[in-house]
Write an enzyme that holds these catalytic residues in place. Structure first.
Site, PDB file in Angstrom:
ATOM      1  N   SER A  10       0.847  -1.192   0.000  1.00 33.90           N
ATOM      2  CA  SER A  10       0.000   0.000   0.000  1.00 33.90           C
ATOM      3  C   SER A  10       0.883   1.243   0.000  1.00 33.90           C
ATOM      4  CB  SER A  10      -0.874   0.030   1.251  1.00 33.90           C
ATOM      5  OG  SER A  10      -1.372   1.349   1.450  1.00 33.90           O
ATOM      6  N   HIS A  35      -1.101  -1.206  -4.285  1.00 33.79           N
ATOM      7  CA  HIS A  35      -2.384  -0.930  -3.628  1.00 33.79           C
ATOM      8  C   HIS A  35      -2.470   0.569  -3.365  1.00 33.79           C
ATOM      9  CE1 HIS A  35      -5.895  -2.092  -1.186  1.00 33.79           C
ATOM     10  NE2 HIS A  35      -5.495  -1.185  -0.307  1.00 33.79           N
ATOM     11  N   ASP A  37      -4.556   3.516  -1.719  1.00 31.50           N
ATOM     12  CA  ASP A  37      -5.611   3.790  -0.725  1.00 31.50           C
ATOM     13  C   ASP A  37      -6.151   5.199  -0.883  1.00 31.50           C
ATOM     14  OD1 ASP A  37      -3.907   1.740   1.593  1.00 31.50           O
ATOM     15  OD2 ASP A  37      -5.947   1.433   0.852  1.00 31.50           O
ATOM     16  N   MET A  39      -8.710   8.013   0.171  1.00 29.33           N
ATOM     17  CA  MET A  39      -9.518   8.341   1.353  1.00 29.33           C
ATOM     18  C   MET A  39     -10.055   9.767   1.220  1.00 29.33           C
ATOM     19  SD  MET A  39      -7.025   6.848   4.313  1.00 29.33           S
ATOM     20  CE  MET A  39      -6.547   5.133   4.310  1.00 29.33           C
ATOM     21  N   HIS A  68      -8.262   1.076  -3.905  1.00 24.75           N
ATOM     22  CA  HIS A  68      -9.185   0.846  -2.789  1.00 24.75           C
ATOM     23  C   HIS A  68      -9.859   2.168  -2.474  1.00 24.75           C
ATOM     24  CE1 HIS A  68      -9.491  -0.359   1.768  1.00 24.75           C
ATOM     25  NE2 HIS A  68     -10.678  -0.219   1.202  1.00 24.75           N
ATOM     26  N   MET A  70     -11.972   4.351  -0.403  1.00 27.64           N
ATOM     27  CA  MET A  70     -12.616   4.559   0.891  1.00 27.64           C
ATOM     28  C   MET A  70     -13.268   5.935   0.841  1.00 27.64           C
ATOM     29  SD  MET A  70      -9.580   2.919   3.200  1.00 27.64           S
ATOM     30  CE  MET A  70      -8.374   3.156   1.887  1.00 27.64           C
ATOM     31  N   MET A 139     -11.220  -6.067   5.370  1.00 29.59           N
ATOM     32  CA  MET A 139     -10.457  -5.122   6.186  1.00 29.59           C
ATOM     33  C   MET A 139     -10.153  -5.762   7.537  1.00 29.59           C
ATOM     34  SD  MET A 139      -9.940  -2.645   4.264  1.00 29.59           S
ATOM     35  CE  MET A 139      -9.077  -1.662   5.487  1.00 29.59           C
ATOM     36  N   ASP A 175      -6.451  -6.729   4.116  1.00 26.68           N
ATOM     37  CA  ASP A 175      -5.853  -5.394   4.135  1.00 26.68           C
ATOM     38  C   ASP A 175      -5.929  -4.789   5.531  1.00 26.68           C
ATOM     39  OD1 ASP A 175      -6.775  -2.330   2.318  1.00 26.68           O
ATOM     40  OD2 ASP A 175      -5.086  -2.829   3.625  1.00 26.68           O
TER      41      ASP A 175
HETATM   42  C1  DX5 Z   1      -6.272   1.320   5.764  1.00 28.33           C
HETATM   43  C2  DX5 Z   1      -5.813   0.955   4.357  1.00 28.33           C
HETATM   44  C3  DX5 Z   1      -4.765  -0.126   4.371  1.00 28.33           C
HETATM   45  C4  DX5 Z   1      -3.536   0.323   5.083  1.00 28.33           C
HETATM   46  C5  DX5 Z   1      -2.566  -0.822   5.187  1.00 28.33           C
HETATM   47  O1  DX5 Z   1      -7.470   2.039   5.696  1.00 28.33           O
HETATM   48  O2  DX5 Z   1      -6.888   0.480   3.603  1.00 28.33           O
HETATM   49  O3  DX5 Z   1      -4.417  -0.470   3.026  1.00 28.33           O
HETATM   50  O4  DX5 Z   1      -2.931   1.383   4.401  1.00 28.33           O
HETATM   51  O5  DX5 Z   1      -1.477  -0.336   5.926  1.00 28.33           O
HETATM   52  P1  DX5 Z   1      -0.802  -1.285   7.029  1.00 28.33           P
HETATM   53  O6  DX5 Z   1      -0.350  -2.488   6.265  1.00 28.33           O
HETATM   54  O7  DX5 Z   1       0.316  -0.441   7.577  1.00 28.33           O
HETATM   55  O8  DX5 Z   1      -1.864  -1.595   8.031  1.00 28.33           O
HETATM   56 ZN    ZN Z   2      -6.384  -0.460   1.473  1.00 24.58          ZN
END
Ligand code: DX5
Ligand code: ZN
Length: 243
Positions: A10, A35, A37, A39, A68, A70, A139, A175
């Protein structure tokens, strides 16, 4: 059908001041997927980056962009992420009322469709959309931040989803808080795609990234249950592990 293990670092855990270099570094270090992320500070209590950042790093690697989302609402932004270069677009089952429509829209854009489940969401939430899916993302932290601790409670959900998926061509991704220490349990429960942020970017050097990815992969492979049907002829009574 047992799918090969995929390791998806990620980039939320990357150094954003050198994001391009970091993407190149994990590509070279053995990442199978990247990956991303996304947000929005609304669906999750944090803001990361949007489609323009994904568009800017797209030319740097040929690896799969595992995006991903979010965010909520999600439908108005699917086209932008598809155009930015996403290969897999994963939406949260909790992000809106019309998951089936969102998954159809992702496939209509020519992308692989994924759904993500927060820790409190049961696997039954996706029972009626299995045929719309290319990936299910469990998750194992409450979404919004990297570096959190792995929620052991989710191992049972992973196993139940593995059973629900059966022989369908759907990847089962995990994840949040994944490390070399829990990757074997994650794979043993049935996951075949592992996201890791802080566990990959730990150490900060390219050599560290390669070691971290390799350690997670070796651990995950060690956790896989041999397939019963592939028992090879051996000495009478000997159980031969799957190749
Ligand atoms: C959290 C993300 C994950 C996170 C993973 O909301 O979706 O992908 O970044 O990071 P680690 O592996 O450090 O938990
Ligand atoms: Zn993620």
């Amino acid at each position: 059908m047992t799918r090969e293990i995929i390791i998806a670092p990620s980039i939320l855990a990357a150094d954003f001041a050198r994001l391009g270099e970091e993407v190149t570094a994990i590509d070279t270090a053995g990442a199978d997927w990247i990956h991303c992320d996304v947000m929005d500070g609304h669906f999750v209590p944090n803001i990361s980056f949007g489609a323009d950042v994904i568009k800017s790093i797209r030319p740097l690697t040929k690896k799969t962009f595992d995006v991903h989302l979010m965010i909520a609402p999600v439908d108005p932004y699917l086209d932008a992420f598809a155009k930015a270069g996403a290969d897999v677009i994963t939406v949260h089952a909790e992000a809106g009322a019309h998951l089936d429509r969102s998954l159809q829209a992702i496939r209509a854009l020519g992308k692989k469709a994924g759904v993500s489940l927060c820790p409190a969401t049961p696997e039954s939430a996706i029972e009626y959309v299995l045929d719309r899916l290319d990936l299910v993302l469990v998750m194992t932290v409450n979404p919004g931040f990297g570096g959190q601790s792995f929620l052991e409670s989710q191992l049972e959900k992973i196993a139940r989803l593995r059973s629900m998926i059966g022989e369908r061509p759907i990847r089962l991704e995990v994840d949040g808080g994944v490390t070399r220490d829990n990757a074997a349990a994650v794979a043993a429960a049935g996951a075949d795609t592992l996201v890791a942020g802080s566990a990959v970017f730990r150490g900060k050097s390219n050599a560290d990234y390669a070691d971290n990815i390799a350690a997670i992969r070796v651990a995950a492979e060690s956790g896989r249950v041999p397939r019963e049907s592939s028992v090879q002829p051996g000495r009478a009574g000997e159980r031969v592990r799957a190749r």
